[in-house]
Design an enzyme around this catalytic site. Structure first.
Site, short mmCIF file in Angstrom:
data_model
loop_
_atom_site.label_atom_id
_atom_site.label_comp_id
_atom_site.label_asym_id
_atom_site.label_seq_id
_atom_site.Cartn_x
_atom_site.Cartn_y
_atom_site.Cartn_z
N LEU A 5 0.83 -1.20 0.00
CA LEU A 5 0.00 0.00 0.00
C LEU A 5 0.86 1.25 0.00
O LEU A 5 1.94 1.27 0.58
CB LEU A 5 -0.91 0.01 1.23
N ASP A 21 2.56 -5.92 2.93
CA ASP A 21 2.98 -4.90 3.89
C ASP A 21 3.46 -5.47 5.22
O ASP A 21 3.67 -4.72 6.18
CB ASP A 21 1.82 -3.93 4.14
N GLU A 78 4.93 -3.19 13.29
CA GLU A 78 4.44 -2.37 14.40
C GLU A 78 2.92 -2.23 14.38
O GLU A 78 2.29 -2.12 15.44
CB GLU A 78 5.07 -0.99 14.36
N ASP A 79 2.32 -2.24 13.21
CA ASP A 79 0.89 -2.02 13.12
C ASP A 79 0.07 -3.18 13.67
O ASP A 79 -1.13 -3.03 13.91
CB ASP A 79 0.48 -1.76 11.66
N ARG A 132 -4.62 -5.94 5.39
CA ARG A 132 -3.64 -6.19 6.44
C ARG A 132 -4.23 -6.91 7.66
O ARG A 132 -3.50 -7.20 8.62
CB ARG A 132 -3.00 -4.87 6.88
N ARG A 181 -6.74 4.91 9.49
CA ARG A 181 -6.54 3.51 9.87
C ARG A 181 -6.98 3.19 11.30
O ARG A 181 -7.00 2.03 11.70
CB ARG A 181 -5.06 3.14 9.72
N HIS A 187 -0.24 7.95 9.56
CA HIS A 187 -0.30 7.54 10.96
C HIS A 187 0.15 8.69 11.87
O HIS A 187 0.95 9.53 11.47
CB HIS A 187 0.63 6.35 11.22
N CYS A 197 7.93 1.58 12.17
CA CYS A 197 7.07 0.59 11.51
C CYS A 197 7.70 -0.80 11.45
O CYS A 197 7.00 -1.81 11.39
CB CYS A 197 6.76 1.04 10.08
#
Length: 263
Positions: A22, A64, A69-70, A89, A136, A167, A254
Site C-alpha cells: 500500500l 505490507d 508495528e501495526d 492487512r 486507519r 499515521h 514501523c
C-alpha cells in the site's frame, strides 16, 4: 524507562510481494535487494544495544507485513493484538499473535467488528498512551484499547492525526521520558502540551518517525539538519537507509515491535 528501554524486538523480513504494498502516493517501486540491506542494518542497530531480536520469515501473502508495528501494542504487562484499518492487512495481526503468546503471559485482542486500530497511531510515553485517530484508526478502536489496558494501569488519550498524514507516528516519535520529536504541523495542535518538543528541520518532516531504542535514537538517513539538532541535544544517533520503505509510507518505528515482556 519502560517507554524506550527494551530487552526484545520482533521484525519480519521483507517479502518479494512488497512491490504490491500500500502507498498513499506512488513514488516508485521498491528495490527489494536494497530494502533487505537496509533491513539488515536496522536489525544490527537494534542488536547493538544488547536486545534480543526475533526475525520472522517473510509473508508473501501480505505485501505490507514487514511493517510489524501495526499488528500489536507491546507493553511490559502484556500485548494487545491490533485490528488494522486496511482490509488487506487484517491477516497480519493473526500471524503475529502466536509469536507474542510465546513471549508474553497475557495477550489480548481488539475484537470489535467496528473497531480498527494500528500500532503506527500509538505513542507510548512514561505517563500515558497517545492514540491518533486516522484513516486507519477509528473511535471504536481507541475506545476498545482504552478498556483493555485500563487494568494494567494505563491512561489512553485520544488525539488526531493531521489530514493527509497516514499515521500519528508518521509525524512524531519519543526521544525520552519528557521529550517528543515532532513536525510543527502536529505539535501545533497542542497534543504535546506538557512535553518538551524538538522540531524536525523545515523540509525534513519525513524524519519525524524515528525510534528511541535503549541508548540509541535510530533515524532514517539523509536528514542532516535534524541529526545535528538531535546530537546537540545529547542523543546518540544511528542513521539507517529508508529510501525503499519510504516508498510504502514506512519509517523506523514501523519495522519492529519493541518491548520487555513480563510473564
Amino acid at each position: 524507562m519502560r517507554s524506550y528501554t527494551f530487552s526484545h524486538a520482533i521484525t519480519r523480513r521483507p517479502s518479494a510481494s512488497i512491490i504490491a504494498g500500500l502507498r498513499a502516493v506512488d513514488t516508485g517501486t521498491p528495490d527489494l535487494a536494497l530494502m533487505q540491506a537496509h533491513h539488515a542494518d536496522y536489525i544490527a542497530a537494534l542488536r547493538s544495544t544488547g536486545a534480543e531480536v526475533v526475525e520472522l520469515a517473510a509473508l508473501e501473502a501480505f505485501p505490507d507485513s514487514v511493517f510489524v508495528e501495526d499488528t500489536a501494542l507491546c507493553l511490559p504487562e502484556g500485548a494487545v493484538v491490533m485490528r488494522p484499518g486496511a482490509p488487506s492487512r487484517l491477516g497480519e495481526a493473526a500471524e503475529m499473535a502466536p509469536h507474542l503468546q510465546a513471549l508474553y503471559g497475557q495477550v489480548l485482542r481488539i475484537e470489535g467488528a467496528d473497531s480498527f486500530i494500528e500500532g503506527g497511531d500509538i505513542l507510548t510515553t512514561e505517563t500515558e498512551i497517545l492514540v491518533g485517530r486516522s484513516a486507519r484508526t477509528n473511535a471504536a478502536g481507541v475506545a476498545e484499547l482504552t478498556r483493555l489496558v485500563a487494568d494494567w494501569g494505563y491512561t489512553v488519550r485520544e488525539v488526531f492525526t493531521p489530514p493527509g498524514v497516514l499515521h500519528f507516528k508518521t509525524d512524531c516519535s519519543l526521544l525520552d521520558a519528557e521529550t517528543i520529536l515532532s513536525t510543527r504541523r502536529l505539535a501545533e495542535s497542542g497534543c504535546f502540551d506538557g512535553y518538551k518538543v524538538i522540531y524536525v528541520a523545515d523540509g525534513e518532516e519525513a524524519c519525524a518517525n524515528t525510534i528511541r531504542f535503549n541508548d540509541l535514537v535510530i533515524m532514517p538517513a539523509g536528514f542532516a539538519k535534524t541529526r545535528v539538532t538531535l546530537e546537540q541535544a545529547g542523543y546518540t544517533v544511528r542513521e539507517i537507509g529508508n529510501s525503499e520503505c519510504a516508498k510504502l509510507d514506512g519509517g523506523m518505528s514501523c519495522l519492529s515491535l519493541r518491548f520487555t515482556p513480563a510473564r
